[in-house]
Enzyme design. Structure first.
Site, PDB file in Angstrom:
ATOM      1  N   HIS A  17      31.684  58.004  53.146  1.00 36.27           N
ATOM      2  CA  HIS A  17      31.028  59.322  53.256  1.00 36.27           C
ATOM      3  C   HIS A  17      32.069  60.318  53.732  1.00 36.27           C
ATOM      4  O   HIS A  17      32.283  60.497  54.928  1.00 36.27           O
ATOM      5  CB  HIS A  17      29.854  59.211  54.236  1.00 36.27           C
ATOM      6  CG  HIS A  17      29.019  60.453  54.344  1.00 36.27           C
ATOM      7  ND1 HIS A  17      27.694  60.435  54.731  1.00 36.27           N
ATOM      8  CD2 HIS A  17      29.315  61.767  54.122  1.00 36.27           C
ATOM      9  CE1 HIS A  17      27.217  61.674  54.747  1.00 36.27           C
ATOM     10  NE2 HIS A  17      28.191  62.506  54.393  1.00 36.27           N
ATOM     11  N   GLU A 200      19.294  63.311  57.431  1.00 42.45           N
ATOM     12  CA  GLU A 200      20.277  63.881  58.366  1.00 42.45           C
ATOM     13  C   GLU A 200      19.504  64.890  59.224  1.00 42.45           C
ATOM     14  O   GLU A 200      19.278  64.684  60.411  1.00 42.45           O
ATOM     15  CB  GLU A 200      21.412  64.560  57.593  1.00 42.45           C
ATOM     16  CG  GLU A 200      22.461  65.240  58.473  1.00 42.45           C
ATOM     17  CD  GLU A 200      23.502  66.042  57.667  1.00 42.45           C
ATOM     18  OE1 GLU A 200      23.239  66.359  56.486  1.00 42.45           O
ATOM     19  OE2 GLU A 200      24.570  66.362  58.237  1.00 42.45           O
TER      20      GLU A 200
HETATM   21  N1  ADE Z   1      28.283  68.894  52.682  1.00 45.58           N
HETATM   22  C1  ADE Z   1      29.337  68.603  53.448  1.00 45.58           C
HETATM   23  N2  ADE Z   1      28.961  67.981  54.558  1.00 45.58           N
HETATM   24  C2  ADE Z   1      27.613  67.843  54.496  1.00 45.58           C
HETATM   25  C3  ADE Z   1      26.629  67.275  55.332  1.00 45.58           C
HETATM   26  N3  ADE Z   1      26.936  66.698  56.505  1.00 45.58           N
HETATM   27  N4  ADE Z   1      25.348  67.335  54.937  1.00 45.58           N
HETATM   28  C4  ADE Z   1      25.019  67.910  53.787  1.00 45.58           C
HETATM   29  N5  ADE Z   1      25.904  68.454  52.964  1.00 45.58           N
HETATM   30  C5  ADE Z   1      27.198  68.418  53.305  1.00 45.58           C
HETATM   31 ZN    ZN Z   2      27.989  64.533  54.138  1.00 46.80          ZN
END
Ligand code: ADE
Ligand code: ZN
Length: 340
Positions: A17, A200
């Site tokens: 990631h 998230e």
């Molecule tokens: N683009 C870059 N980092 C990100 C993240 N943590 N969440 C969503 N989109 C992203």
């Molecule tokens: Zn990300």
């Protein structure tokens, strides 16, 4: 006994990631701004770094998309990616699955082909020089429409030999995975693998949607799964990898501080948790720093650190043979540490 830092560095690890645009260090941003005559609204590197004080995902994305303006030609993407790969190699990353956001660049008139050419030149060089392997993942920006995503997918398919998977990123809340069900179905029909950011900032429902409607191979972040015990059980049963990004989660205030992070609880509940750096130039550390931050704050043991490394290999898109070889290398590293 060697230090924890030396131990983590020695463990073969995959990074699953990592947004390549998120490795843009302020120094390189200023250099490229000068190269292309782009005016940045900051006077110095220090002033720019001081702006990295985010309140949530959106406050970060606004700055991140603005700075991406300095990336304009294939050489810029080559330099960006090679700097990351060099650093990752020094930290014991043996395999990197790298996100890029085509729409961030094509919307500014940068050709899709220039982005891919620069990135693949760096990746091929890292393979030659460091023996690193890689996959390239094109992410769809979820705040844009499904029709725009489909157009982007068609461009991705023109680079089918280089791009192995599609992902889903950007502003999560209000843009559920279901919005892109058709796009992802088309991608899968064309043989691309799929991943998605979910859980998230968004609710556990988004994780279900990513699994059930997008048929993703793994979940990016996913930390909010803990709010739903049935979902936790499913993730354990199906051994879905979660690509967790601890320093990112603190910088973007998903957790108040690193001591509150749920990584250890998820790991001990049997989820296939991995550690990753997300946008390391913005969040205060690359992969090694992410491992060390959770080790210190949560008191992870050396066997747990080895499990995180094993999970990163198991959760990757490497073939079975490569996975077996890296797992053996991790086992050797872990048993050497246990006996020494
Ligand atoms: N683009 C870059 N980092 C990100 C993240 N943590 N969440 C969503 N989109 C992203
Ligand atoms: Zn990300």
């Amino acid at each position: 006994m060697r230090s924890t830092e030396a131990y983590v560095r020695a463990l073969p690890k995959a990074e699953l990631h990592l947004h390549i645009e998120g490795t843009l260090e302020p120094e390189l941003a200023f250099r490229l701004a000068q190269k292309h005559g782009v005016a940045l609204p900051y006077d110095s590197v220090a002033q720019l770094r001081a702006a990295y004080d985010f309140t949530d995902l959106q406050s970060f994305l606004t700055l991140y998309y603005a700075l991406a303006d300095v990336l304009q030609d294939a050489d810029d993407f080559y330099e960006l990616a090679l700097s990351y790969l060099q650093r990752a190699h020094e930290q014991g990353v043996v395999h990197a699955e790298i996100f890029f956001d085509p729409q961030t660049h094509t919307a500014r008139g940068v050709a899709f082909g220039a982005v891919v050419e620069g990135l693949s030149r760096a990746l091929a060089e890292a393979e030659r020089r460091f023996g690193m392997t890689y996959r390239l993942i094109a992410c769809i920006l979820r705040h844009l429409s499904a029709a725009e995503a489909m157009d982007t997918l068609h461009e991705v398919l023109e680079y089918r030999e280089i791009i192995g998977a599609v992902g889903l990123d950007s502003s999560e809340v209000g843009h559920p995975p279901s919005k892109f069900a058709e796009v992802f179905e088309h991608a899968r029909r064309k043989g691309l693998l799929t991943v998605a950011h979910a859980g998230e900032e968004g609710p556990p429902d988004y994780i279900y949607e990513a699994l059930d409607l997008l048929a993703v191979e793994r979940i990016d972040h996913g930390v909010r799964c803990e709010e739903d015990p049935a979902l936790m059980q499913r993730l354990v049963r199906e051994q879905v990898a979660l690509t967790v990004c601890p320093l990112s989660n603190v910088k973007l205030r998903v957790f108040d501080d690193i001591e509150q992070h749920n990584l250890k609880r998820l790991l001990e509940a049997g989820l296939r948790v991995t550690v990753n750096s997300d946008d390391p130039a913005y969040f205060g550390g690359y992969l090694l720093e992410n491992y060390l931050a959770v080790e210190r704050a949560l008191g992870l043991t050396r066997p747990q650190l080895a499990t995180l490394a094993r999970n990163s290999i198991e959760g990757s898109f490497l073939d079975a043979d490569a996975k077996r070889r890296w797992i053996e290398a991790i086992d050797a590293c872990a048993s050497e540490a246990a006996s020494g």
